[in-house]
Motif scaffolding. Structure first.
Motif, PDB file in Angstrom:
ATOM      1  N   UNK A 271       0.825  -1.210   0.000  1.00  0.00           N
ATOM      2  CA  UNK A 271       0.000   0.000   0.000  1.00  0.00           C
ATOM      3  C   UNK A 271       0.859   1.260   0.000  1.00  0.00           C
ATOM      4  N   UNK A 272       1.868   1.313   0.849  1.00  0.00           N
ATOM      5  CA  UNK A 272       2.704   2.510   0.922  1.00  0.00           C
ATOM      6  C   UNK A 272       3.470   2.740  -0.375  1.00  0.00           C
ATOM      7  N   UNK A 273       4.045   1.698  -0.953  1.00  0.00           N
ATOM      8  CA  UNK A 273       4.760   1.864  -2.218  1.00  0.00           C
ATOM      9  C   UNK A 273       3.807   2.223  -3.355  1.00  0.00           C
ATOM     10  N   UNK A 274       2.635   1.614  -3.371  1.00  0.00           N
ATOM     11  CA  UNK A 274       1.646   1.947  -4.412  1.00  0.00           C
ATOM     12  C   UNK A 274       1.244   3.414  -4.328  1.00  0.00           C
TER      13      UNK A 274
ATOM     14  N   UNK B 268       5.394  12.709  -7.253  1.00  0.00           N
ATOM     15  CA  UNK B 268       6.084  12.967  -8.524  1.00  0.00           C
ATOM     16  C   UNK B 268       7.454  12.304  -8.601  1.00  0.00           C
ATOM     17  N   UNK B 269       8.180  12.279  -7.485  1.00  0.00           N
ATOM     18  CA  UNK B 269       9.519  11.684  -7.445  1.00  0.00           C
ATOM     19  C   UNK B 269       9.422  10.334  -6.734  1.00  0.00           C
ATOM     20  N   UNK B 270       9.613   9.220  -7.448  1.00  0.00           N
ATOM     21  CA  UNK B 270       9.407   7.905  -6.845  1.00  0.00           C
ATOM     22  C   UNK B 270      10.543   7.412  -5.942  1.00  0.00           C
ATOM     23  N   UNK B 271      11.597   8.218  -5.772  1.00  0.00           N
ATOM     24  CA  UNK B 271      12.673   7.796  -4.875  1.00  0.00           C
ATOM     25  C   UNK B 271      12.170   7.874  -3.434  1.00  0.00           C
ATOM     26  N   UNK B 272      12.451   6.834  -2.670  1.00  0.00           N
ATOM     27  CA  UNK B 272      11.945   6.776  -1.304  1.00  0.00           C
ATOM     28  C   UNK B 272      12.847   5.880  -0.460  1.00  0.00           C
ATOM     29  N   UNK B 273      12.530   5.814   0.819  1.00  0.00           N
ATOM     30  CA  UNK B 273      13.276   4.958   1.737  1.00  0.00           C
ATOM     31  C   UNK B 273      12.283   4.117   2.515  1.00  0.00           C
ATOM     32  N   UNK B 274      12.495   2.825   2.500  1.00  0.00           N
ATOM     33  CA  UNK B 274      11.672   1.864   3.222  1.00  0.00           C
ATOM     34  C   UNK B 274      12.491   1.357   4.401  1.00  0.00           C
ATOM     35  N   UNK B 275      11.888   1.398   5.579  1.00  0.00           N
ATOM     36  CA  UNK B 275      12.596   0.925   6.768  1.00  0.00           C
ATOM     37  C   UNK B 275      11.648   0.094   7.620  1.00  0.00           C
ATOM     38  N   UNK B 276      12.162  -1.017   8.120  1.00  0.00           N
ATOM     39  CA  UNK B 276      11.402  -1.856   9.044  1.00  0.00           C
ATOM     40  C   UNK B 276      12.267  -2.028  10.289  1.00  0.00           C
ATOM     41  N   UNK B 277      11.636  -1.852  11.444  1.00  0.00           N
ATOM     42  CA  UNK B 277      12.362  -1.915  12.704  1.00  0.00           C
ATOM     43  C   UNK B 277      11.632  -2.815  13.683  1.00  0.00           C
ATOM     44  N   UNK B 278      12.408  -3.495  14.484  1.00  0.00           N
ATOM     45  CA  UNK B 278      11.847  -4.212  15.614  1.00  0.00           C
ATOM     46  C   UNK B 278      12.130  -3.362  16.844  1.00  0.00           C
ATOM     47  N   UNK B 279      11.070  -2.996  17.542  1.00  0.00           N
ATOM     48  CA  UNK B 279      11.183  -2.197  18.753  1.00  0.00           C
ATOM     49  C   UNK B 279      10.539  -3.019  19.862  1.00  0.00           C
ATOM     50  N   UNK B 280      11.351  -3.733  20.590  1.00  0.00           N
ATOM     51  CA  UNK B 280      10.823  -4.644  21.610  1.00  0.00           C
ATOM     52  C   UNK B 280      10.026  -5.744  20.932  1.00  0.00           C
ATOM     53  N   UNK B 281       8.773  -5.847  21.281  1.00  0.00           N
ATOM     54  CA  UNK B 281       7.888  -6.858  20.686  1.00  0.00           C
ATOM     55  C   UNK B 281       6.961  -6.258  19.633  1.00  0.00           C
ATOM     56  N   UNK B 282       7.391  -5.142  19.052  1.00  0.00           N
ATOM     57  CA  UNK B 282       6.611  -4.476  18.006  1.00  0.00           C
ATOM     58  C   UNK B 282       7.424  -4.382  16.722  1.00  0.00           C
ATOM     59  N   UNK B 283       6.716  -4.281  15.622  1.00  0.00           N
ATOM     60  CA  UNK B 283       7.290  -4.041  14.305  1.00  0.00           C
ATOM     61  C   UNK B 283       6.834  -2.653  13.883  1.00  0.00           C
ATOM     62  N   UNK B 284       7.751  -1.854  13.380  1.00  0.00           N
ATOM     63  CA  UNK B 284       7.409  -0.540  12.839  1.00  0.00           C
ATOM     64  C   UNK B 284       7.893  -0.510  11.399  1.00  0.00           C
ATOM     65  N   UNK B 285       6.989  -0.213  10.476  1.00  0.00           N
ATOM     66  CA  UNK B 285       7.322  -0.081   9.051  1.00  0.00           C
ATOM     67  C   UNK B 285       7.159   1.386   8.693  1.00  0.00           C
ATOM     68  N   UNK B 286       8.194   1.958   8.071  1.00  0.00           N
ATOM     69  CA  UNK B 286       8.180   3.366   7.705  1.00  0.00           C
ATOM     70  C   UNK B 286       8.530   3.515   6.234  1.00  0.00           C
ATOM     71  N   UNK B 287       7.868   4.465   5.586  1.00  0.00           N
ATOM     72  CA  UNK B 287       8.224   4.800   4.211  1.00  0.00           C
ATOM     73  C   UNK B 287       8.361   6.314   4.132  1.00  0.00           C
ATOM     74  N   UNK B 288       9.545   6.764   3.757  1.00  0.00           N
ATOM     75  CA  UNK B 288       9.804   8.190   3.594  1.00  0.00           C
ATOM     76  C   UNK B 288       9.784   8.485   2.108  1.00  0.00           C
ATOM     77  N   UNK B 289       8.898   9.403   1.708  1.00  0.00           N
ATOM     78  CA  UNK B 289       8.827   9.787   0.299  1.00  0.00           C
ATOM     79  C   UNK B 289       9.167  11.261   0.161  1.00  0.00           C
ATOM     80  N   UNK B 290       9.110  11.762  -1.052  1.00  0.00           N
ATOM     81  CA  UNK B 290       9.545  13.129  -1.340  1.00  0.00           C
ATOM     82  C   UNK B 290       8.370  14.057  -1.610  1.00  0.00           C
ATOM     83  N   UNK B 291       7.284  13.843  -0.905  1.00  0.00           N
ATOM     84  CA  UNK B 291       6.120  14.705  -1.057  1.00  0.00           C
ATOM     85  C   UNK B 291       5.687  15.234   0.306  1.00  0.00           C
ATOM     86  N   UNK B 292       5.367  16.524   0.383  1.00  0.00           N
ATOM     87  CA  UNK B 292       4.883  17.068   1.645  1.00  0.00           C
ATOM     88  C   UNK B 292       3.386  16.827   1.860  1.00  0.00           C
TER      89      UNK B 292
END
Length: 143
Positions: free
Chosen positions: A55-58, A65-89
């Motif tokens: 969903x986030x990549x779609x 407009x600029x499809x360059x982005x950063x995908x990050x997945x983190x384990x924080x204790x017993x949680x998963x955090x998925x982040x997507x940084x894109x170039x749009x405000x």
């Protein structure tokens, strides 16, 4: 396909700089799934994370407009955090969808399925935002 895996990755963080492309969404789903499997995530948590990555990549492909982005997945204790940084405000839309429309339900549904969901401006990158979600590492679907 521009991709770089960040060298400062730890056992609890995986991150990729990429160019969002509809033909490579499955690749990123697999990369996230592999990281989560290594952390002992449940099948349900992996499925939810993969759905969210799609969903986030779609949304980057469709709305940024600029499809360059950063995908990050983190384990924080017993949680998963998925982040997507894109170039749009432009903030993502979380309004109740038009159920008769062919599209526009993905973020709303993801928000409903996750423990936490949100977005924030990225102050170090002018015009960028981070959309993120989290769930339990051993997320179980109630039956």
């Amino acid at each position: 396909m521009a991709v770089s895996v960040h060298k400062n990755q730890t056992q609890s963080t995986r991150a990729w700089t990429l160019t969002a492309n509809p033909h490579e969404i499955q690749r990123w789903r697999q990369a996230v799934a592999e990281a989560l499997r290594r952390w002992g995530a449940s099948r349900e948590a992996i499925d939810l994370a993969c759905l969210g990555v799609s969903e986030l990549l779609s949304n980057v492909i469709k709305h940024v407009d600029d499809p360059r982005c950063r995908l990050r997945v983190r384990r924080v204790g017993e949680r998963i955090v998925v982040q997507l940084i894109d170039r749009s405000p432009t903030p993502p839309s979380f309004e109740a969808p038009d159920w008769d429309s062919e599209s526009g339900r993905g973020l709303w549904m993801l928000r409903e399925m996750c423990a936490q969901f949100g977005w924030e401006k990225v102050p170090s990158q002018l015009g960028a935002k981070c959309v993120w979600f989290s769930c339990a590492l051993t997320n179980k679907v109630e039956r």
